[in-house]
Design an enzyme around this catalytic site. Structure first.
Site, short mmCIF file in Angstrom:
data_model
loop_
_atom_site.label_atom_id
_atom_site.label_comp_id
_atom_site.label_asym_id
_atom_site.label_seq_id
_atom_site.Cartn_x
_atom_site.Cartn_y
_atom_site.Cartn_z
N HIS A 101 2.25 -7.64 -5.68
CA HIS A 101 2.82 -6.97 -4.51
C HIS A 101 2.08 -5.68 -4.19
O HIS A 101 2.07 -5.21 -3.06
CB HIS A 101 4.30 -6.64 -4.75
CG HIS A 101 5.14 -7.82 -5.05
ND1 HIS A 101 5.28 -8.87 -4.17
CD2 HIS A 101 5.87 -8.15 -6.13
CE1 HIS A 101 6.07 -9.78 -4.69
NE2 HIS A 101 6.44 -9.38 -5.89
N HIS A 115 1.68 3.80 -6.66
CA HIS A 115 1.14 2.54 -6.15
C HIS A 115 0.83 2.70 -4.67
O HIS A 115 1.13 3.75 -4.08
CB HIS A 115 2.15 1.40 -6.41
CG HIS A 115 3.45 1.62 -5.72
ND1 HIS A 115 4.53 2.21 -6.34
CD2 HIS A 115 3.84 1.36 -4.44
CE1 HIS A 115 5.54 2.29 -5.47
NE2 HIS A 115 5.13 1.79 -4.31
N HIS A 119 0.33 1.06 -0.50
CA HIS A 119 0.65 0.12 0.57
C HIS A 119 -0.40 0.24 1.68
O HIS A 119 -0.80 1.35 2.03
CB HIS A 119 2.02 0.43 1.19
CG HIS A 119 3.16 0.32 0.23
ND1 HIS A 119 3.90 -0.83 0.06
CD2 HIS A 119 3.68 1.23 -0.65
CE1 HIS A 119 4.82 -0.63 -0.86
NE2 HIS A 119 4.72 0.61 -1.31
N HIS A 133 2.66 5.87 -3.03
CA HIS A 133 4.03 6.25 -3.41
C HIS A 133 4.04 6.69 -4.86
O HIS A 133 3.71 5.90 -5.76
CB HIS A 133 4.98 5.05 -3.25
CG HIS A 133 5.29 4.72 -1.83
ND1 HIS A 133 5.76 3.51 -1.42
CD2 HIS A 133 5.17 5.49 -0.71
CE1 HIS A 133 5.95 3.53 -0.10
NE2 HIS A 133 5.60 4.72 0.36
N THR A 135 11.56 0.15 -1.01
CA THR A 135 11.05 -0.64 0.11
C THR A 135 10.72 -2.08 -0.30
O THR A 135 10.12 -2.82 0.47
CB THR A 135 9.80 0.01 0.74
OG1 THR A 135 8.75 0.03 -0.24
CG2 THR A 135 10.09 1.42 1.21
N THR A 136 11.11 -2.45 -1.53
CA THR A 136 11.00 -3.84 -1.98
C THR A 136 12.37 -4.26 -2.51
O THR A 136 13.18 -3.40 -2.89
CB THR A 136 9.97 -3.99 -3.11
OG1 THR A 136 10.27 -3.07 -4.16
CG2 THR A 136 8.55 -3.72 -2.60
ZN LIG Z 1 6.02 1.67 -2.46
#
Ligand SMILES: [Zn+2]
Length: 269
Positions: free
Chosen positions: A106, A132, A134, A151, A219-220
């Site tokens: 992800h 991590h 995005h 993030h 957000t997941t």
């Molecule tokens: Zn994130």
């Protein structure tokens, strides 16, 4: 006259039976549908049943899945922020650490292995767990994405999360990212470990930047509404090649922006 009354009665009975059958079959359909769409994996492609609009059906083994909530989900479009001079400065005490870089399918995640690295914000102290990426950014600013967003995830002793969001824009080489771009794990479940590779996450957080602050969620899935968001208003620079090194692995891993639902976005200048 009598005959037509009789016919009308039979008609009404038949109609009532039909209604019952329709209700029963609708209910049955609902039950079957709920069972069928309980998804075990998630992705970012809304053309598939594991995409963001179906995350509310993601299976959770414990706790609740809050992806279908409209209360305080993330990310959001940052617009109409209200200046708040009472917000505290970001009190960051990060130490140097080694890292494991993980491709979890992800995102590309940099686990923090070192001694406590703390953020104190609005009276609560949180420890850095990992950061991590995005691509594109998850938060938008007045409707526009940045090409990349980091993030930094912190957790307090009471289980609350504070996440610092850092945007990137195309510009000069980013020396911090340059340490890692040759070591990004290319495939799902790949991991890169190097005891000689040290980092200090403070290189990712420009303390001269202002920030936006609002109350939101992961957000997941399971999209838990437990995150105190701090999104820096000044993007960091990175070359197009550096940004591409991440975005070619991240495959548009951004959740669409969620309704603000009356929340106040505070801004510290
Ligand atoms: Zn994130």
């Amino acid at each position: 006259m009598k005959k037509s009354k009789f016919i009308r009665l039979r008609f009404l009975k038949a109609a009532a039976l039909c209604m019952i059958l329709i209700i029963v079959s609708c209910k049955k359909d609902e039950e079957i549908t709920t069972e069928e769409v309980c998804i075990e994996h998630f992705n970012y492609e809304d053309t598939t049943e594991e995409g963001p609009s179906n995350w509310e059906n993601y299976c959770v083994s414990e706790g609740t899945n809050e992806c279908g909530s409209v209360e305080r989900q993330s990310p959001i479009d940052i617009i109409g922020a209200v200046n708040d001079t009472h917000l505290s400065v970001l009190d960051i005490a990060y130490t140097t650490s080694t890292t494991d870089i993980v491709n979890n399918g992800h995102t590309i995640q940099f686990n923090y292995n070192g001694p406590a690295s703390n953020l104190t914000f609005e009276g609560e102290t949180y420890s850095l767990l990992q950061f991590h990426f995005h691509a594109d950014s998850e938060h938008t600013v007045e409707g526009s994405h940045h090409p990349l967003e980091a993030h930094l995830v912190h957790k307090s002793a009471s289980g609350n999360l504070a996440v610092i969001g850092v945007f990137f824009e195309v510009g000069a080489q980013n020396d911090f990212l340059a340490n890692f771009t040759a070591h990004l794990p290319q495939h799902e479940d790949d991991k890169y470990t190097d005891a000689d590779l040290n980092y200090t996450a403070s290189s990712l957080v420009d303390l001269n930047s202002g920030y936006y602050n609002y109350s939101g969620s992961l957000t997941t899935p399971p999209c838990s509404e437990i995150v105190n968001w701090i999104v820096l208003d000044q993007p960091m620079e990175a070359t197009q090649a550096q940004i591409d090194a991440f975005s070619s692995l991240l495959h548009h891993n951004y959740r669409p922006v969620q309704p603000l639902n009356g929340r106040i976005i505070k801004h510290k200048q």
